[in-house]
Design an enzyme around this catalytic site. Structure first.
Site, PDB file in Angstrom:
ATOM      1  N   CYS A  71       0.874  -1.198   0.036  1.00  0.00           N
ATOM      2  CA  CYS A  71       0.189   0.088  -0.063  1.00  0.00           C
ATOM      3  C   CYS A  71       0.926   1.395  -0.052  1.00  0.00           C
ATOM      4  O   CYS A  71       0.317   2.499  -0.207  1.00  0.00           O
ATOM      5  CB  CYS A  71      -0.913  -0.081   1.182  1.00  0.00           C
ATOM      6  SG  CYS A  71      -0.280   0.020   2.622  1.00  0.00           S
ATOM      7  N   GLU A 109      -7.242  -5.987  -0.776  1.00  0.00           N
ATOM      8  CA  GLU A 109      -7.464  -5.340   0.579  1.00  0.00           C
ATOM      9  C   GLU A 109      -6.278  -4.070   0.169  1.00  0.00           C
ATOM     10  O   GLU A 109      -5.213  -4.505  -0.381  1.00  0.00           O
ATOM     11  CB  GLU A 109      -7.298  -5.997   1.865  1.00  0.00           C
ATOM     12  CG  GLU A 109      -7.196  -5.069   2.773  1.00  0.00           C
ATOM     13  CD  GLU A 109      -5.908  -4.737   3.545  1.00  0.00           C
ATOM     14  OE1 GLU A 109      -5.878  -3.984   4.734  1.00  0.00           O
ATOM     15  OE2 GLU A 109      -4.833  -4.972   2.886  1.00  0.00           O
ATOM     16  N   ARG A 154      -9.170   1.338  12.110  1.00  0.00           N
ATOM     17  CA  ARG A 154      -8.464   0.939  10.855  1.00  0.00           C
ATOM     18  C   ARG A 154      -9.398   1.085   9.568  1.00  0.00           C
ATOM     19  O   ARG A 154     -10.080  -0.139   9.700  1.00  0.00           O
ATOM     20  CB  ARG A 154      -7.615  -0.129  10.859  1.00  0.00           C
ATOM     21  CG  ARG A 154      -6.871  -0.586  10.059  1.00  0.00           C
ATOM     22  CD  ARG A 154      -5.826  -2.003  10.216  1.00  0.00           C
ATOM     23  NE  ARG A 154      -4.925  -2.234   9.485  1.00  0.00           N
ATOM     24  CZ  ARG A 154      -3.870  -2.080   9.680  1.00  0.00           C
ATOM     25  NH1 ARG A 154      -3.363  -1.349  10.715  1.00  0.00           N
ATOM     26  NH2 ARG A 154      -2.622  -2.102   8.685  1.00  0.00           N
ATOM     27  N   ARG A 156      -9.806   0.527   5.647  1.00  0.00           N
ATOM     28  CA  ARG A 156      -9.377  -0.356   4.549  1.00  0.00           C
ATOM     29  C   ARG A 156     -10.265  -0.215   3.499  1.00  0.00           C
ATOM     30  O   ARG A 156     -11.623  -0.631   3.744  1.00  0.00           O
ATOM     31  CB  ARG A 156      -8.685  -1.324   4.832  1.00  0.00           C
ATOM     32  CG  ARG A 156      -7.376  -1.445   5.899  1.00  0.00           C
ATOM     33  CD  ARG A 156      -6.298  -0.711   5.016  1.00  0.00           C
ATOM     34  NE  ARG A 156      -5.029  -0.777   5.734  1.00  0.00           N
ATOM     35  CZ  ARG A 156      -4.600   0.071   6.324  1.00  0.00           C
ATOM     36  NH1 ARG A 156      -5.474   1.431   6.749  1.00  0.00           N
ATOM     37  NH2 ARG A 156      -3.349   0.095   7.094  1.00  0.00           N
TER      38      ARG A 156
END
Length: 320
Positions: A71, A109, A154, A156
């Site tokens: 990422c 993801e 978090r 995502r």
């Protein structure tokens, strides 16, 4: 249902799918230290190599290909370079294999910033590429605190693609669930841990600032280079790969034995890993922090995997 995983890290996505009842048969990871942790917990084939060296014929035929490609190229931490950054090119390596293997489902993801990077062009390229291979896509940003019963903030993005339109139609996105776990379920504030995790006057030049600001025992703090930030939501701040290396994202807690940073095991707990997930005893703690920060929230993956399985089973029943 057989699964192959790319950019496996320590196997978080694989673990979520395994818990949902899938058969993980093959994985690929480039980081040798992450691979050590992976092999402590799985027995299926793991190829430790750069994905660009992986030929499609090396990958077994599977029902699902999963992966969270690096990422950094799409995150603020990676300076938002996107596809101009060579790490951004890695998506096209994954796309190459997806196109060649044509699995029934793809599961990706990534960081939330993937949606907004380069005014949406990066995500547009990814979406159009996968759709050109015949996949029906859906995507959603999910926060682990809302969808995984994990007290970590978090966010995502999850991209799920179905080759079969009926699978796509039968899939139901997961709904928010109640968060009943707290940081007290993740951290034992009354337990003494190894001295190396504690901040003291003789070891820390900004200890006076920590002592002045870190006063509560029921929340987490972060040292932000020049000041301490309290997490007022009573959630763990987003875990990052630079934790434990002296970076400014190290989550801190005030325990009965002083101010300290989270242990690697606690970080893995905040990612939803079970207690029996093995962390190599001889591995440098900096590697374990990186592995935790780079990983995924397992309970969110499991919930999505269960709904994918339900959709596939429903389609198969309709086809009988």
């Amino acid at each position: 249902m057989k699964v192959a995983g790319f950019f496996a890290g320590v196997g978080g996505i694989e673990l979520g799918f395994k818990q949902a009842g899938f058969d993980i048969v093959w994985s690929n990871e480039i980081d040798k230290n992450a691979a050590i942790t992976f092999k402590e917990n799985y027995t299926h084939t793991l190829i430790v190599d750069d994905i660009s060296n992986i030929k499609s014929c090396d990958v077994p035929d599977v029902d699902i290909i999963v992966g969270g490609f690096p990422c950094q190229a799409f995150s603020v931490a990676g300076y938002r370079k996107g596809f101009e950054d060579e790490r951004g090119e890695i998506f096209f390596q994954l796309a190459r294999i997806i196109n060649d293997k044509q699995p029934r489902v793809i599961f990706i993801e990534n960081v939330k910033n993937l949606l907004s990077h380069d005014n949406g062009n990066t995500f547009k390229v990814i979406k159009e590429t996968l759709e050109s291979y015949g996949y029906h896509l859906l995507s959603k940003v999910l926060n682990s605190a809302d969808y995984g019963n994990i007290p970590q903030n978090r966010e995502r993005i999850y991209i799920i693609g179905f080759k079969n339109k009926r699978d796509y139609d039968n899939f139901e996105m997961i709904e928010p669930i109640n968060l009943d776990k707290t940081i007290l379920d993740m951290i034992d504030f009354t337990k003494k841990v190894d001295e190396k995790y504690y901040y003291t006057k003789d070891k820390c030049i900004f200890y006076d600032e920590l002592e002045k600001s870190i006063v509560k025992k029921d929340t987490l703090y972060q040292w932000r280079r020049r000041y301490v930030r309290e997490n007022k939501s009573n959630l763990c701040p987003t875990l990052t790969a630079n934790m434990g290396t002296g970076g400014h994202n190290v989550p801190l807690v005030l325990t009965d034995f002083g101010i300290r940073k989270l242990t690697p095991r606690e970080c893995f707990r905040f990612q939803g890993y079970p207690e029996d997930f093995k962390l190599p005893a001889k591995m440098a703690k900096s590697h374990l922090y990186k592995q935790a920060g780079n990983s995924v929230v397992v309970p969110v993956i499991k919930r999505l995997a269960l709904n994918i399985l339900s959709a596939l089973n429903k389609t198969d029943e309709q086809n009988i």
